[in-house]
Design a protein around this motif. Structure first.
Motif, short mmCIF file in Angstrom:
data_model
loop_
_atom_site.label_atom_id
_atom_site.label_comp_id
_atom_site.label_asym_id
_atom_site.label_seq_id
_atom_site.Cartn_x
_atom_site.Cartn_y
_atom_site.Cartn_z
N CYS A 64 0.67 -1.18 0.05
CA CYS A 64 -0.07 0.11 0.03
C CYS A 64 0.72 1.43 0.21
O CYS A 64 1.42 1.45 1.03
CB CYS A 64 -0.93 0.13 1.19
SG CYS A 64 -1.85 1.48 1.21
N PRO A 65 0.59 2.11 -0.85
CA PRO A 65 1.66 3.40 -1.06
C PRO A 65 0.92 4.28 -0.04
O PRO A 65 1.78 5.20 0.35
CB PRO A 65 1.29 4.07 -2.46
CG PRO A 65 -0.05 3.32 -2.79
CD PRO A 65 -0.25 1.99 -2.21
N TYR A 66 -0.26 4.34 0.38
CA TYR A 66 -0.68 5.09 1.60
C TYR A 66 -0.14 4.74 2.89
O TYR A 66 0.33 5.47 3.60
CB TYR A 66 -2.34 5.28 1.82
CG TYR A 66 -2.89 5.72 0.40
CD1 TYR A 66 -2.90 6.91 0.17
CD2 TYR A 66 -3.20 4.77 -0.66
CE1 TYR A 66 -3.64 7.53 -0.94
CE2 TYR A 66 -3.83 5.10 -1.67
CZ TYR A 66 -4.16 6.68 -1.95
OH TYR A 66 -4.55 6.97 -3.12
N VAL A 67 0.01 3.51 3.09
CA VAL A 67 0.87 2.83 4.19
C VAL A 67 2.39 3.54 4.19
O VAL A 67 2.85 4.09 5.37
CB VAL A 67 0.67 1.30 4.43
CG1 VAL A 67 1.72 0.86 5.24
CG2 VAL A 67 -0.44 0.99 4.67
N ASP A 96 -7.89 -10.85 3.02
CA ASP A 96 -8.74 -11.59 4.06
C ASP A 96 -8.40 -10.81 5.46
O ASP A 96 -7.81 -11.23 6.35
CB ASP A 96 -7.81 -13.05 3.91
CG ASP A 96 -8.46 -13.97 5.14
OD1 ASP A 96 -9.58 -13.98 5.52
OD2 ASP A 96 -7.57 -15.03 5.54
N LYS A 97 -9.47 -10.11 5.52
CA LYS A 97 -9.08 -8.91 6.47
C LYS A 97 -9.55 -9.62 8.06
O LYS A 97 -10.60 -10.20 7.88
CB LYS A 97 -10.05 -7.58 6.39
CG LYS A 97 -9.57 -7.03 5.04
CD LYS A 97 -10.75 -5.81 5.03
CE LYS A 97 -10.17 -5.00 3.65
NZ LYS A 97 -11.43 -4.22 3.18
N PRO A 98 -8.64 -9.63 8.90
CA PRO A 98 -8.98 -10.35 10.24
C PRO A 98 -10.17 -9.53 10.75
O PRO A 98 -10.38 -8.16 10.47
CB PRO A 98 -7.72 -9.88 11.04
CG PRO A 98 -6.87 -9.52 10.18
CD PRO A 98 -7.40 -8.84 8.76
N LEU A 116 -13.32 2.27 7.56
CA LEU A 116 -13.46 2.38 6.14
C LEU A 116 -13.04 0.78 5.64
O LEU A 116 -12.99 0.57 4.28
CB LEU A 116 -12.62 3.61 5.20
CG LEU A 116 -13.47 4.86 5.62
CD1 LEU A 116 -12.53 5.90 5.09
CD2 LEU A 116 -14.69 4.99 5.19
N GLY A 117 -12.31 0.15 6.46
CA GLY A 117 -11.90 -1.06 6.06
C GLY A 117 -10.50 -0.96 5.28
O GLY A 117 -9.97 -1.84 4.38
N LYS A 118 -9.97 0.13 5.52
CA LYS A 118 -8.78 0.41 4.70
C LYS A 118 -7.55 0.69 5.75
O LYS A 118 -7.61 1.14 6.96
CB LYS A 118 -9.04 1.90 4.06
CG LYS A 118 -9.83 1.56 2.85
CD LYS A 118 -9.85 3.00 2.27
CE LYS A 118 -10.95 2.80 0.88
NZ LYS A 118 -11.08 4.33 0.13
N VAL A 119 -6.23 0.41 5.22
CA VAL A 119 -5.12 0.63 5.82
C VAL A 119 -4.71 1.96 5.04
O VAL A 119 -4.80 2.12 4.01
CB VAL A 119 -4.02 -0.41 5.74
CG1 VAL A 119 -4.57 -1.65 6.43
CG2 VAL A 119 -3.58 -0.94 4.30
N PRO A 120 -3.67 2.71 5.74
CA PRO A 120 -3.03 2.45 7.26
C PRO A 120 -4.03 2.94 8.19
O PRO A 120 -5.09 3.72 7.92
CB PRO A 120 -1.95 3.63 7.22
CG PRO A 120 -2.31 4.75 6.47
CD PRO A 120 -3.03 4.01 5.07
N LEU A 121 -3.86 2.34 9.56
CA LEU A 121 -4.59 2.64 10.61
C LEU A 121 -3.71 2.89 11.75
O LEU A 121 -2.82 2.15 11.86
CB LEU A 121 -5.46 1.41 10.79
CG LEU A 121 -6.82 1.40 11.42
CD1 LEU A 121 -7.82 2.15 10.83
CD2 LEU A 121 -7.18 0.02 11.97
N PHE A 172 -7.52 6.87 11.17
CA PHE A 172 -7.55 6.25 10.11
C PHE A 172 -7.35 7.52 8.89
O PHE A 172 -7.31 8.69 9.15
CB PHE A 172 -8.55 5.60 9.50
CG PHE A 172 -10.07 6.14 9.67
CD1 PHE A 172 -10.49 6.18 11.05
CD2 PHE A 172 -10.66 6.45 8.81
CE1 PHE A 172 -11.76 6.98 11.13
CE2 PHE A 172 -11.90 7.36 8.49
CZ PHE A 172 -12.50 7.37 10.06
N GLU A 173 -6.95 7.15 7.48
CA GLU A 173 -6.53 8.10 6.57
C GLU A 173 -4.96 8.59 6.81
O GLU A 173 -4.61 9.15 7.65
CB GLU A 173 -7.51 9.41 6.43
CG GLU A 173 -8.84 8.89 5.86
CD GLU A 173 -8.71 8.58 4.45
OE1 GLU A 173 -7.91 9.25 3.72
OE2 GLU A 173 -9.58 7.49 4.26
N SER A 174 -4.24 8.00 5.75
CA SER A 174 -2.87 8.49 5.89
C SER A 174 -2.37 9.92 6.02
O SER A 174 -1.54 10.04 6.67
CB SER A 174 -2.19 7.87 4.58
OG SER A 174 -2.64 8.58 3.50
N ALA A 175 -3.12 10.74 5.59
CA ALA A 175 -2.80 12.30 5.53
C ALA A 175 -2.94 12.61 7.14
O ALA A 175 -2.41 13.52 7.84
CB ALA A 175 -3.73 13.22 4.73
#
Ligand code: GSH
Length: 233
Positions: free
Chosen positions: A22-25, A48-50, A59-64, A73-76
């Motif tokens: 992930c580039p945001y991570v 396969d999200k834990p 939002l079910g997204k990384v990074p967290l 949440f949200e990289s910015a």
């Protein structure tokens, strides 16, 4: 805020929930490294999200970012927070300049969307169209760059954490396609090279990053996937 409060993460009480590609991570990892913030990283599989991740990720997204105070949440937002709670901001101090950098950070996110369009392009014609869009965006970026090493300074700044992960994709693309993405943008080309040597940028991905990215690209069943498979044959 006192300096003690500012360096509140010296005990490593934070965890960055991450995904290897992930580039945001990568943005968050680069800021963590530039600001020397001790932390833990938990890598998850986005296919396969834990359950624990689903429970805490709106939002079910990384990074967290998990901290003692809660989850961000949200990289910015994560990057801004990490920058604020540690000494020496990576942003310029002038309010307009800072805002301008944030504008071009948003622009960087649109380049990532264009890159996703490129590696998903089903055929040569669509690939060429997507490539033209990316080159157009690099030309816009070119007009913002001066003679400094990074975006606007000879010191690494917040915005540079956004462009490092963008340029990294082209190291892999160039293994399989001869197209030049930087024919008209010498400053962007130099900026890319400078960022590729930055230790924080280098360490922002796991060692097997490139082979994992290639596997990911092959599965896209796209024009680029075909090029990769042709090279492997
Ligand atoms: N705007 C978000 C974007 C984050 C994002 O899109 N992350 C991707 C991985 S690069 C993700 O977690 N996608 C969820 C999924 O694939 O299910 C940010 O800046 O953090």
């Amino acid at each position: 805020m006192t300096n003690n409060e500012k360096n509140k993460f010296n005990n490593g009480q934070i965890d960055l929930v991450s995904f290897a590609l992930c580039p945001y991570v990568q943005r968050a990892i680069i800021i963590l490294d530039e600001k020397k913030i001790p932390h833990n990283r938990t890598y998850i599989d986005l296919s396969d999200k834990p359950d624990w991740f689903k429970a805490i990720s709106p939002l079910g997204k990384v990074p967290l970012l998990q901290t003692e105070q809660g989850v961000l949440f949200e990289s910015a937002v994560i990057g801004e927070y990490l920058d604020e709670v540690t000494t020496g901001s990576l942003h310029p101090t002038d309010p307009f300049e800072k805002a301008r950098h944030r504008s071009w950070i948003e622009f960087g996110s649109t380049i990532l969307a264009s890159i996703a369009g490129l590696y998903s392009a089903p055929d040569a014609k669509t690939f060429r169209e997507k490539r033209a869009v990316i080159i157009g965006k690099f030309e816009q970026l070119e007009a913002q760059l001066g003679d400094t090493d990074f975006f606007a300074s000879n010191d690494f700044q917040f915005i540079d954490a956004v462009y490092g992960p963008i340029f990294r994709y082209f190291d892999t693309f160039e293994l399989f396609i001869s197209d030049n993405f930087f024919p008209s943008t010498p400053r962007v080309k130099k900026y890319r090279a400078t960022l590729s040597r930055r230790p924080s940028v280098i360490q922002a991905v796991p060692e097997n990053y490139q082979s994992r990215l290639i596997d990911f690209l092959i599965k896209k069943d796209s024009y680029l996937s075909q090029k990769i498979e042709q090279k492997a044959a």
